[in-house]
Design a protein around this motif. Structure first.
Motif, PDB file in Angstrom:
ATOM      1  N   GLU A 455       0.810  -1.209   0.000  1.00  0.00           N
ATOM      2  CA  GLU A 455       0.000   0.000   0.000  1.00  0.00           C
ATOM      3  C   GLU A 455       0.851   1.269   0.000  1.00  0.00           C
ATOM      4  O   GLU A 455       0.314   2.372  -0.128  1.00  0.00           O
ATOM      5  CB  GLU A 455      -0.934   0.027   1.213  1.00  0.00           C
ATOM      6  CG  GLU A 455      -1.931  -1.121   1.223  1.00  0.00           C
ATOM      7  CD  GLU A 455      -2.822  -1.081   2.435  1.00  0.00           C
ATOM      8  OE1 GLU A 455      -2.553  -0.256   3.331  1.00  0.00           O
ATOM      9  OE2 GLU A 455      -3.775  -1.864   2.507  1.00  0.00           O
ATOM     10  N   ASP A 502      -2.326   9.707  -1.105  1.00  0.00           N
ATOM     11  CA  ASP A 502      -1.842   8.371  -0.768  1.00  0.00           C
ATOM     12  C   ASP A 502      -2.770   7.659   0.203  1.00  0.00           C
ATOM     13  O   ASP A 502      -2.432   6.592   0.715  1.00  0.00           O
ATOM     14  CB  ASP A 502      -0.434   8.453  -0.171  1.00  0.00           C
ATOM     15  CG  ASP A 502      -0.395   9.354   1.065  1.00  0.00           C
ATOM     16  OD1 ASP A 502      -1.425  10.002   1.361  1.00  0.00           O
ATOM     17  OD2 ASP A 502       0.657   9.415   1.718  1.00  0.00           O
ATOM     18  N   LYS A 503      -3.921   8.235   0.476  1.00  0.00           N
ATOM     19  CA  LYS A 503      -4.870   7.613   1.396  1.00  0.00           C
ATOM     20  C   LYS A 503      -6.221   7.454   0.705  1.00  0.00           C
ATOM     21  O   LYS A 503      -6.626   8.308  -0.079  1.00  0.00           O
ATOM     22  CB  LYS A 503      -5.035   8.459   2.660  1.00  0.00           C
ATOM     23  CG  LYS A 503      -3.756   8.580   3.481  1.00  0.00           C
ATOM     24  CD  LYS A 503      -3.987   9.420   4.719  1.00  0.00           C
ATOM     25  CE  LYS A 503      -2.704   9.549   5.546  1.00  0.00           C
ATOM     26  NZ  LYS A 503      -2.904  10.388   6.753  1.00  0.00           N
ATOM     27  N   ALA A 506      -9.977  11.042   2.948  1.00  0.00           N
ATOM     28  CA  ALA A 506      -9.355  12.264   3.465  1.00  0.00           C
ATOM     29  C   ALA A 506     -10.439  13.293   3.753  1.00  0.00           C
ATOM     30  O   ALA A 506     -11.522  13.271   3.172  1.00  0.00           O
ATOM     31  CB  ALA A 506      -8.344  12.816   2.468  1.00  0.00           C
TER      32      ALA A 506
END
Length: 593
Positions: A455, A502-503, A506
């Motif tokens: 991930e 990258d998540k 958010a």
């Protein structure tokens, strides 16, 4: 293409070819017995020809040789960087052919139930009737019969016709149906129409078979010396009969001018039967067409079971992160396997793309994991409590030392590392001695285990649209920023925005001049619609107190000189607010992350 659909279409095409040949070459001829077996053979060939593979008769395609490089696979795997793939929202798949399948199966069920109902009804009528035997034949008196017919070894007639006794021609006609076992032919063609009910050629063959049966029975009656005129009068007397089951052929079936002419027509020359040889190359061409490229995909898939695939990976101690050599790696339920090398690496040839493996080593718990060909995976094995490290393993951790463990740059504990999902580990790097201290300082004195997950650095897209709450119109130039980051964007002409992060989730702040700022959580794959309300920021002045500050006097020294603070209106942007928004959207950009 679905295998059943392909089989259905091939059978339908073959039936069409056979019927068209009969229509143009055999229909007007009088060799009825030949025609009967022609139809039976056509049905059998149509059902079997799609199952035969004659692709060996086709020219073989030239294929490029495969070069096998020893140990090249492992080198290639180590050089490949797993691409980053942004998750795509899962959309429900709708099969466009679902309704076609439902309609076809409904038709099959209808015609099959109809056939079973007719067979059952005839069986009940036979059981309830007082069956008589005349000249060795089983006669079934039935008041529902309009036109006599036979069903296997039974002949159905109306009781009044039986009382009149003028049934010589009728009995001879139906006796011929029984002697030639025509009921079995009818059962076969009825089952064919159940399977091929959408195919019009199947129904045409059904009718042609029944016509051929009547021609055969008529010819047999006339050959026994029955006068033609008398026999024709007998047939015409039953012309009004109707409503018989599909599984039988009544005496008056297809009683038209053609049938009358067939009784008078002279026998056709047997030489015309040789025309049927034309069908041999036609059948061969059909078989070759059905065995062409792309039609044997199912067989090729089955042959893949004999192909060789390679699975590889690395065995790591779950506590220390060190590679573990000498691990027995066995295919679950089979008797072959391999052993990990000094670096914990292994490569195993198998006959399937995914294979369940068992990892066994003295002093470690037995571990099972399913590996996929083409992916080098990391396997963590756990040491049994109180067991010393096996010989050959260079462990960093001792009873009094604990290495620094980093997961995607974040420090974690030993227990957290043990609970990691093996499938989410992309790689493990072990640093020791001066190398570890040089990179991580005193924290790396006891060694460092650097774990990289699948991930890490994965890119997600967050998207949506910003609208005016009052009008519902899209807002252009709205500032869209991920909270506590420098990642942001501005909405376009349609009020839409897209952010890369990258998540997968958010919190985003939406702000715009003259509107209230809104914060909202956004998930990847779930486009959101944000509505901003117009608002005015007001200052609460009730607690504000005036305070005089000392002011320096001008050089003139006059006591009555005053200082003036002139406040003017802010200059307007050319084109007013819409032009300002457009300018900001095209010229103001946030710095890259």
């Amino acid at each position: 293409m679905n295998a059943f659909v392909a089989y259905f279409l091939k059978t339908a095409v073959t039936l069409a070819v056979f019927y068209l040949f009969y229509r143009f070459f055999l229909r007007k001829e009088t060799f009825f017995r030949f025609n009967r077996y022609y139809f039976l053979g056509s049905i059998v060939i149509a059902l079997l020809i799609p199952l035969f593979d004659v692709s060996f008769l086709l020219p073989a395609k030239e294929s490029l040789p495969v070069l096998v490089i020893p140990k090249g696979y492992m080198t290639f795997q180590q050089a490949v960087v797993t691409p980053l793939v942004a998750p795509v929202p899962v959309q429900e798949y709708r099969d466009p052919w679902a309704w076609v399948r439902v309609i076809y199966l409904a038709g099959v069920a209808f015609f099959l139930l109809r056939l079973l109902w007719q067979v059952g009804t005839l069986a009940v009528r036979i059981r309830r009737a007082e069956v008589r035997r005349i000249s060795g034949l089983k006669i079934v008196p039935d008041a529902k019969v309009k036109s006599p017919f036979s069903f296997f070894s039974w002949i159905f007639v109306h009781p009044d016709q039986l009382a009149e006794g003028d049934l010589e021609e009728v009995i001879l006609h139906e006796q011929e149906h029984i002697r030639q076992h025509h009921s079995w032919d009818l059962l076969l063609v009825e089952l064919l129409t159940v399977f091929q009910w959408p195919n019009p050629f199947a129904w045409l063959i059904n009718r042609s078979v029944k016509e051929t049966h009547e021609y055969l029975a008529d010819r047999a009656v006339l050959d026994q010396g029955i006068p033609l005129e008398k026999y024709q009068r007998t047939l015409i007397s039953f012309v009004l009969g109707a409503g018989n089951p599909a599984l039988i052929t009544p005496l008056n079936f297809s009683l038209n001018q053609k049938r009358i002419l067939m009784m008078k027509k002279m026998k056709s020359s047997n030489g015309k039967k040789w025309w049927s040889l034309i069908l041999l190359p036609v059948i061969l061409m059909l078989a070759m067409a059905f065995s062409g490229p792309g039609e044997n995909d199912g067989a090729r898939i089955e042959k893949q079971k004999d192909q060789t695939f390679v699975v590889s990976g690395r065995v790591i101690d779950s506590e220390t992160g060190d590679p573990v050599p000498g691990v027995n790696i066995l295919v679950r339920g089979e008797d072959h396997g391999t052993v990990s090398d000094l670096s914990g690496n292994f490569t195993l040839k198998v006959n399937r793309e995914t294979i369940p493996l068992t990892f066994v080593l003295n002093g470690y718990e037995e571990t099972e994991k399913t590996l996929q060909s083409g992916k080098k995976q990391v396997i963590l094995i756990k040491r049994k409590d109180g067991t010393a490290p096996p010989p050959g393993a260079n462990h960093v951790q001792t009873s009094k030392k604990s290495p620094l463990i980093l997961l995607d740059g974040k420090e974690i504990g030993t227990e957290e590392m043990k609970n990691l999902d093996h499938d989410k580990i992309a790689g493990i790097e072990v640093l020791k001695g001066e190398r570890a201290v040089k990179r991580y300082g005193e924290k790396g004195r006891d060694g460092v285990i650097v774990i990289t997950s699948t991930e890490k650095d994965q890119t997600y897209k967050l998207s949506g649209q910003v609208l005016d709450d009052a009008t519902g119109k899209p807002l252009q130039g709205v500032s869209v920023v991920i909270v506590n980051t420098s990642v942001g964007a501005m909405t376009g002409p349609e009020g839409r925005f897209t952010l890369n992060t990258d998540k997968p989730e958010a919190e985003i702040a939406f702000s715009f001049v003259g509107y209230q700022t809104v914060r909202q959580k956004v998930k990847t794959g779930e486009p959101v619609s944000v509505r901003l309300k117009k608002g005015i920021i007001r200052l609460d002045l009730k607690d504000v107190k005036a305070q005089r500050e000392p002011v320096s006097r001008p050089a003139s020294g006059k006591a009555d000189d005053e200082i003036f603070f002139v406040v003017e209106d802010v200059p307007h942007f050319p084109g007013e607010l819409p032009a300002l928004k457009k300018y900001l959207a095209g010229h103001v950009k946030y710095p890259p992350k």
